[in-house]
Design a protein around this motif. Sequence first.
Motif, PDB file in Angstrom:
ATOM      1  N   GLN A  69       0.826  -1.211   0.000  1.00  0.00           N
ATOM      2  CA  GLN A  69       0.000   0.000   0.000  1.00  0.00           C
ATOM      3  C   GLN A  69       0.858   1.257   0.000  1.00  0.00           C
ATOM      4  OE1 GLN A  69      -2.533  -0.549   3.412  1.00  0.00           O
ATOM      5  NE2 GLN A  69      -3.906  -1.952   2.356  1.00  0.00           N
ATOM      6  N   VAL A  70       1.976   1.221   0.742  1.00  0.00           N
ATOM      7  CA  VAL A  70       2.896   2.360   0.739  1.00  0.00           C
ATOM      8  C   VAL A  70       3.472   2.557  -0.659  1.00  0.00           C
ATOM      9  CG1 VAL A  70       5.063   3.284   1.647  1.00  0.00           C
ATOM     10  CG2 VAL A  70       3.482   2.100   3.184  1.00  0.00           C
ATOM     11  N   ALA A  71       3.878   1.455  -1.288  1.00  0.00           N
ATOM     12  CA  ALA A  71       4.454   1.532  -2.637  1.00  0.00           C
ATOM     13  C   ALA A  71       3.451   2.114  -3.626  1.00  0.00           C
ATOM     14  CB  ALA A  71       4.915   0.148  -3.088  1.00  0.00           C
ATOM     15  N   VAL A  72       2.207   1.697  -3.528  1.00  0.00           N
ATOM     16  CA  VAL A  72       1.170   2.210  -4.434  1.00  0.00           C
ATOM     17  C   VAL A  72       0.974   3.710  -4.223  1.00  0.00           C
ATOM     18  CG1 VAL A  72      -1.303   2.143  -4.957  1.00  0.00           C
ATOM     19  CG2 VAL A  72      -0.031   0.011  -4.664  1.00  0.00           C
ATOM     20  N   SER A  73       0.977   4.146  -2.968  1.00  0.00           N
ATOM     21  CA  SER A  73       0.812   5.567  -2.666  1.00  0.00           C
ATOM     22  C   SER A  73       1.964   6.382  -3.238  1.00  0.00           C
ATOM     23  CB  SER A  73       0.719   5.768  -1.154  1.00  0.00           C
ATOM     24  OG  SER A  73       0.671   7.136  -0.825  1.00  0.00           O
ATOM     25  N   VAL A  74       3.182   5.891  -3.065  1.00  0.00           N
ATOM     26  CA  VAL A  74       4.361   6.589  -3.589  1.00  0.00           C
ATOM     27  C   VAL A  74       4.306   6.637  -5.115  1.00  0.00           C
ATOM     28  CG1 VAL A  74       6.876   6.491  -3.809  1.00  0.00           C
ATOM     29  CG2 VAL A  74       5.796   6.040  -1.595  1.00  0.00           C
ATOM     30  N   LYS A  75       3.882   5.547  -5.724  1.00  0.00           N
ATOM     31  CA  LYS A  75       3.780   5.503  -7.187  1.00  0.00           C
ATOM     32  C   LYS A  75       2.751   6.510  -7.690  1.00  0.00           C
ATOM     33  CE  LYS A  75       3.572   2.149 -10.958  1.00  0.00           C
ATOM     34  NZ  LYS A  75       3.389   0.710 -11.309  1.00  0.00           N
ATOM     35  N   ASP A  76       1.663   6.687  -6.954  1.00  0.00           N
ATOM     36  CA  ASP A  76       0.644   7.670  -7.334  1.00  0.00           C
ATOM     37  C   ASP A  76       1.225   9.086  -7.316  1.00  0.00           C
ATOM     38  OD1 ASP A  76      -1.297   5.764  -7.726  1.00  0.00           O
ATOM     39  OD2 ASP A  76      -2.192   5.990  -5.738  1.00  0.00           O
ATOM     40  N   VAL A  77       2.034   9.387  -6.298  1.00  0.00           N
ATOM     41  CA  VAL A  77       2.670  10.701  -6.225  1.00  0.00           C
ATOM     42  C   VAL A  77       3.620  10.885  -7.398  1.00  0.00           C
ATOM     43  CG1 VAL A  77       4.182  12.200  -4.863  1.00  0.00           C
ATOM     44  CG2 VAL A  77       2.444  10.821  -3.718  1.00  0.00           C
ATOM     45  N   LEU A  78       4.351   9.839  -7.731  1.00  0.00           N
ATOM     46  CA  LEU A  78       5.265   9.901  -8.877  1.00  0.00           C
ATOM     47  C   LEU A  78       4.514  10.173 -10.172  1.00  0.00           C
ATOM     48  CD1 LEU A  78       8.008   7.117  -8.574  1.00  0.00           C
ATOM     49  CD2 LEU A  78       8.331   9.580  -8.910  1.00  0.00           C
ATOM     50  N   ARG A  79       3.381   9.525 -10.327  1.00  0.00           N
ATOM     51  CA  ARG A  79       2.588   9.727 -11.543  1.00  0.00           C
ATOM     52  C   ARG A  79       2.141  11.182 -11.655  1.00  0.00           C
ATOM     53  NH1 ARG A  79      -1.000   6.402 -10.402  1.00  0.00           N
ATOM     54  NH2 ARG A  79      -0.057   4.576 -11.375  1.00  0.00           N
ATOM     55  N   GLU A  80       1.757  11.756 -10.527  1.00  0.00           N
ATOM     56  CA  GLU A  80       1.334  13.150 -10.537  1.00  0.00           C
ATOM     57  C   GLU A  80       2.497  14.073 -10.892  1.00  0.00           C
ATOM     58  OE1 GLU A  80      -1.022  16.301  -7.599  1.00  0.00           O
ATOM     59  OE2 GLU A  80      -0.478  14.300  -6.895  1.00  0.00           O
ATOM     60  N   MET A  81       3.675  13.762 -10.380  1.00  0.00           N
ATOM     61  CA  MET A  81       4.859  14.554 -10.729  1.00  0.00           C
ATOM     62  C   MET A  81       5.180  14.419 -12.213  1.00  0.00           C
ATOM     63  SD  MET A  81       7.367  13.808  -7.497  1.00  0.00           S
ATOM     64  CE  MET A  81       6.793  14.069  -5.817  1.00  0.00           C
TER      65      MET A  81
END
Length: 364
Positions: free
Chosen positions: A165-177
Motif C-alpha cells: 500500500q505504501v508503494a502504491v501511494s508513492v507511485k501515485d505521487v510519482l505519476r502526478e509529478m
Amino acid sequence: MGGSERKESALAVLIQKHAHTLAEILTLFREPAPCGAKKVQWKEVITAAEGVARQATTAGILWKDKVSKKDGMANINSYMQALQGFLLVSHGSTAGAGSTLLSRIEHVSRQVVESSLNLLRTAVHGKDRPGVQLPVLVGCVWEACEAIKKTPASNRVAIGQGLTQVAVSVKDVLREMGDFEENGASDLASDSANLNAVTETGMPYDCDAGVKGEADSSDESGDLSNKLSSNEMQVVHSVKDFVSCLLSLIKQLLHIVGGTIKSSKDKSVPDTEVILWLEKILVHSKALGDGVDELGASLYPPQEMDNLQSTVEEIEGLVEQLQEDVCSLLGSMPEAFLQVSNSSKDTAASLNKVLEAVNRCSLG
C-alpha cells in the motif's frame, strides 16, 4: 402506542441489547488472543463469516414483507448468535498476531458487525421508508463477509500488504509529478541550465528570468504548469528523482519481507523477534510514505522551500532508520538494498542543492 409501534420498539430494544454485547466482544481486539490458547485457523473464521452471510440473506427475504413480533425476534436472535460466534472465532485467530495483523482482523470483523446491524435496524425501522432497499444492505453484508476471505492470515503477509500500500501511494505521487513534468517541459527547458549552474558553482543566478512563468499564473484556463515558474518546475524534476529512488527502496523492502515469508534462514531468531522488526520496518515505511505525500503536496504553488527542505531531512532520517531495521532483522544489508539506499542519499543531496538555489533566488 399502537401494536405495530410496540412491536418495533421491542425489536429495537432486542437489537440494541445484542449490539451492546457485540461491542463488548469487539473490545477483545484491543489485544491478541493469549498465545497459550489454541489458535483458531483462518478457515474457521471464513466458515463463520459465510454463516453470517446466510443470516443476512434470510433476513433480507423475511423482512421484505410484514413480520410478526415472534418471527422478528427469532430472526434477530439467530442472526446475533451467528455474529457473536463469528467475532469469537475471529478473535481466537489472533493468537500470536502482531499489531498490523490484529488491526486488519479487527477492521474486517467490525465491518461485518456494522453492516449487519445496519441491515437489521433498517429492516425494523425503515423498510417502508422511500429509498430504503434491503437487498442493497444485504449486499453490503455479503461484501463485508467476502472481505474476510481476502484478509491475510499471517503477520508477514499482513506486513507485506501494508508495504505494498505504501508503494502504491508513492507511485501515485510519482505519476502526478510526471504529469507536472509533461505539461511544463517547455517552460523548464529554458531555465534548467541556469539553475544547474548555480547549484554546481554557487554563482549568481538571474532570478528575474527564473520567474518568467509567474506572469501567467492568473490565467484561470491554463494548466498547473503555467502557474509554476521554471525554477519550480526544476524542483518538481528533482523531487521526482528523489521519490523514484524511494519507490525503489520500498520495492527492496518488499523483497526482504517476501524472503522472510518464504523461509527463515536463521532458525535461532525467534519468530516474535522477526515480526517485531518487520513491524518496525512497516511503521517507518508508512512514515516515509507520508513524507512523500507531503513532498507532492508541497509542489503546488506557491512552493515553500523551507517545508520541502525539512520534509527531505525527515525522509533522510527515515532511510537511515530503515537501514538499521534491516540490519537488525538480517544481520547485514543486502547489496541491492544498500545500493538504493545510497542512491536515495545522493538524490536527496542533489535535491537539497536545488532547493537552496531556488530559495536564494526567492530571498534575493
